[in-house]
Scaffold this motif. Structure first.
Motif, PDB file in Angstrom:
ATOM      1  N   GLU A  25      26.591  26.595   6.189  1.00 14.44           N
ATOM      2  CA  GLU A  25      27.308  25.419   6.709  1.00 14.44           C
ATOM      3  C   GLU A  25      27.629  24.477   5.544  1.00 14.44           C
ATOM      4  O   GLU A  25      28.790  24.293   5.188  1.00 14.44           O
ATOM      5  N   LYS A  34      19.355  18.748   9.369  1.00 12.72           N
ATOM      6  CA  LYS A  34      19.861  19.461  10.554  1.00 12.72           C
ATOM      7  C   LYS A  34      20.700  20.665  10.137  1.00 12.72           C
ATOM      8  O   LYS A  34      20.561  21.751  10.669  1.00 12.72           O
ATOM      9  N   LEU A  35      21.618  20.438   9.166  1.00 12.26           N
ATOM     10  CA  LEU A  35      22.601  21.470   8.847  1.00 12.26           C
ATOM     11  C   LEU A  35      22.057  22.446   7.818  1.00 12.26           C
ATOM     12  O   LEU A  35      21.266  22.088   6.950  1.00 12.26           O
ATOM     13  N   TYR A  40      25.296  13.994   8.103  1.00 10.28           N
ATOM     14  CA  TYR A  40      24.141  14.333   8.921  1.00 10.28           C
ATOM     15  C   TYR A  40      22.922  14.151   8.017  1.00 10.28           C
ATOM     16  O   TYR A  40      22.497  15.079   7.329  1.00 10.28           O
ATOM     17  N   PHE A  62      31.795  12.550   6.629  1.00  8.53           N
ATOM     18  CA  PHE A  62      30.929  13.204   7.612  1.00  8.53           C
ATOM     19  C   PHE A  62      29.497  13.088   7.091  1.00  8.53           C
ATOM     20  O   PHE A  62      29.235  13.352   5.912  1.00  8.53           O
ATOM     21  N   ASN A  76      26.162  11.062  14.067  1.00  6.98           N
ATOM     22  CA  ASN A  76      25.596  10.990  15.418  1.00  6.98           C
ATOM     23  C   ASN A  76      24.750   9.723  15.499  1.00  6.98           C
ATOM     24  O   ASN A  76      23.587   9.706  15.071  1.00  6.98           O
ATOM     25  N   TRP A  97      32.979  11.459  16.270  1.00  9.43           N
ATOM     26  CA  TRP A  97      31.893  12.452  16.186  1.00  9.43           C
ATOM     27  C   TRP A  97      32.140  13.534  17.242  1.00  9.43           C
ATOM     28  O   TRP A  97      32.028  13.278  18.432  1.00  9.43           O
ATOM     29  N   ASP A 124      30.066  27.925  15.050  1.00  2.09           N
ATOM     30  CA  ASP A 124      29.454  26.614  14.828  1.00  2.09           C
ATOM     31  C   ASP A 124      29.906  25.644  15.918  1.00  2.09           C
ATOM     32  O   ASP A 124      31.060  25.667  16.339  1.00  2.09           O
ATOM     33  N   MET A 160      30.831  20.686  13.553  1.00  7.58           N
ATOM     34  CA  MET A 160      31.093  20.371  12.136  1.00  7.58           C
ATOM     35  C   MET A 160      32.484  20.800  11.716  1.00  7.58           C
ATOM     36  O   MET A 160      33.178  20.086  10.989  1.00  7.58           O
TER      37      MET A 160
HETATM   38  P1  P6P Z   1      24.210  16.904  17.097  1.00  9.10           P
HETATM   39  C1  P6P Z   1      26.418  22.115  15.780  1.00  9.10           C
HETATM   40  O1  P6P Z   1      25.233  22.490  16.439  1.00  9.10           O
HETATM   41  C2  P6P Z   1      26.018  21.523  14.439  1.00  9.10           C
HETATM   42  O2  P6P Z   1      25.332  22.473  13.706  1.00  9.10           O
HETATM   43  C3  P6P Z   1      27.255  21.036  13.715  1.00  9.10           C
HETATM   44  O3  P6P Z   1      28.372  21.785  14.015  1.00  9.10           O
HETATM   45  C4  P6P Z   1      27.407  19.612  14.197  1.00  9.10           C
HETATM   46  O4  P6P Z   1      28.012  18.760  13.233  1.00  9.10           O
HETATM   47  C5  P6P Z   1      25.977  19.174  14.480  1.00  9.10           C
HETATM   48  O5  P6P Z   1      25.206  20.369  14.660  1.00  9.10           O
HETATM   49  C6  P6P Z   1      25.902  18.351  15.729  1.00  9.10           C
HETATM   50  O6  P6P Z   1      24.591  17.833  15.828  1.00  9.10           O
HETATM   51  O7  P6P Z   1      22.881  16.287  16.697  1.00  9.10           O
HETATM   52  O8  P6P Z   1      25.295  15.876  17.229  1.00  9.10           O
HETATM   53  O9  P6P Z   1      24.150  17.820  18.273  1.00  9.10           O
END
Ligand code: P6P
Length: 336
Positions: free
Chosen positions: A280, A274-275, A262, A260, A208, A242, A115, A246
Motif C-alpha cells: 500500500e 494502519k496501512l 493515516y 492523505f 479519518n 475521506w 483495497d 486509499m
Molecule cells: P478506516 C481500507 O481498509 C484501508 O486499508 C485504506 O484503503 C483506507 O485508506 C483505510 O484502510 C481506511 O481506514 O480507519 O477509515 O476504515
C-alpha cells in the motif's frame, strides 16, 4: 487525437530505454487481471460477489468475497507468463511461488488485490494496488520472503487501478506517473494523462477524524491548525475528504492535489500503523513521488524504510509536497 493504448505506451517507453519486454508483459498481465476484477466488482449484487467470505486474512480482517476472488484472479493471471518468481498479497501470509509447471522469471509482484473492500457492499470506489521488485542476484529457485523485503526505492514499477465511475489505471515505471482510462467497449486501457503532476500546495486534507483522540501531539496540532482555517496559523480555510478507500483518496490527490494521512495513534501503535508498507504505502509513495509529490511517515521518507516483515504497517502522509513537508515540520517541532 489517436488514442495510445497501454501496450503502445509501454512499447514506446521500452524503445526510450525505460523498462523491458519482461516487465512490460508483467504489467500488461496485471492490467488485464484488473479488468477482470473491475468486471466482477461492476456486477455488484448481480454477481453474487458481495458480502463476507466467512474467512480471515493474515491481518485478522474478515475477508470479503471480492477480496478472495480478486486475489485468485491476480494469482491465476500471473502464474504462466515466465516473468515472475512469486507473488505476495495482503490476503496471504506467505508469498505464493509460481507453479513448477511454469518457468520462473526475475520479478516479484506484491499487491493489495482489493483495497478499501469494506466499501464494496455500499458501492463506493475500491481498487487494486501493486508493486514490482527485481529478484536479488543469485536467488534460489523459490523466492524466499526475505527477497521481498526491499526498500520502496528499489521498486521497478508500481500502480493502482481504481474501480469507480470509470476504471482508471495509474502506473509508473520510474519515469513519471501516467493515467490510463479503460475503454470498456474495446477493453483497452487508453492513455488519458501522460506525466501527471500533483499541485505542490493544497487546501484539502484526507484523514479519518474519528481517530483524533488517539493521535500523537504533532498530529493533534497539525490537524487542529488545519481546522482553525483562515483565523488560525495556516491563514486559510481547508476542506476535508475521506473515502476510506486509499486508492480513491490517492487518485483524487493525484488529480487535484491534497494530503492523505493515516498517522500512528494509540489504538494502532502496537501494529506500527494502519496501512501496509509493502503493498500500500510503497507503491503509492512511488506513484506520488513520480508525480512531484512526497510520501512520508511524518518523520522520514517512506521509500527509504528497510522492511523487516512482509506485512508491516507504517504511518502515512502523502500528496502535495509542500503540505507533506509542513506535516513533517509539525512532527519535528512538536514535543511528544
Ligand atoms: P478506516 C481500507 O481498509 C484501508 O486499508 C485504506 O484503503 C483506507 O485508506 C483505510 O484502510 C481506511 O481506514 O480507519 O477509515 O476504515
Amino acid at each position: 487525437m489517436k488514442s495510445i493504448t497501454l501496450t503502445q505506451f509501454l512499447t514506446e517507453e521500452r524503445r526510450a530505454g525505460h523498462g523491458n519486454t519482461d516487465l512490460n508483459q508483467l504489467l500488461e498481465v496485471v492490467a488485464r487481471a484488473c479488468k477482470r476484477i473491475g468486471v466482477a466488482t461492476g456486477k455488484g449484487a448481480l454477481g453474487g460477489v458481495l458480502g463476507e467470505a466467512g474467512s480471515e486474512n493474515i491481518q485478522g480482517e474478515a475477508q470479503k468475497k471480492m477480496d478472495v476472488l480478486s486475489n485468485e484472479i491476480l494469482l491465476d493471471a500471473n502464474a504462466w507468463g515466465g516473468h515472475l518468481a512469486a507473488c505476495a498479497s495482503e490476503e496471504m501470509e506467505d508469498p505464493q511461488q509460481i507453479p513448477d509447471a511454469y518457468p520462473k522469471g526475475g520479478y516479484l509482484l506484491l499487491f493489495d488485490p482489493l483495497d478499501g473492500s469494506s466499501n464494496i457492499d455500499v458501492n463506493v470506489s475500491v481498487g487494486t494496488i501493486f508493486s514490482v521488485l527485481k529478484r536479488p542476484e543469485n536467488s534460489g529457485d523459490d523466492a524466499a520472503t526475505s527477497e521481498f523485503l526491499q526498500a520502496g526505492r528499489e521498486q521497478v514499477a508500481a500502480g493502482y487501478v481504481v474501480y469507480g465511475p470509470s476504471t482508471v489505471l495509474v502506473l509508473t515505471i520510474g519515469h513519471g506517473s501516467h493515467v490510463f482510462t479503460l475503454d470498456r467497449e474495446v477493453g483497452s486501457f487508453i492513455l488519458t494523462q501522460r506525466d501527471a503532476k500533483i499541485p505542490q500546495e493544497t487546501s484539502e486534507f484526507a484523514v479519518n477524524m474519528s481517530n483524533q483522540r488517539h493521535w500523537e501531539p504533532p498530529m493533534q496540532r497539525y490537524v487542529g491548525d488545519l481546522l482553525a482555517g483562515e483565523q488560525g496559523p495556516r491563514g486559510r480555510d481547508f476542506n476535508m475528504r475521506w473515502v476510506a478507500s486509499m486508492v480513491a483518496d490517492v487518485h483524487r490527490i493525484l488529480t487535484r492535489g491534497g494530503i492523505f494521512s493515516y498517522p500512528i495513534d494509540a489504538s494502532i501503535r502496537e501494529q506500527g500503523g494502519k496501512l501496509r508498507l509493502m503493498y500500500e504505502a510503497n507503491p503509492m509513495a512511488f506513484i506520488v513521488e513520480q508525480a512531484g509529490g512526497a510520501a512520508s511517515t511524518g518523520r522520514g521518507r517512506i521509500m527509504d524504510i528497510q522492511p523487516d516483515a512482509l506485512h508491516q504497517r507504517v504511518p502515512v502522509f502523502l500528496g502535495s509536497r509542500e503540505e507533506v513537508e509542513t506535516a513533517e515540520r509539525y512532527h519535528r517541532e512538536t514535543p511528544h
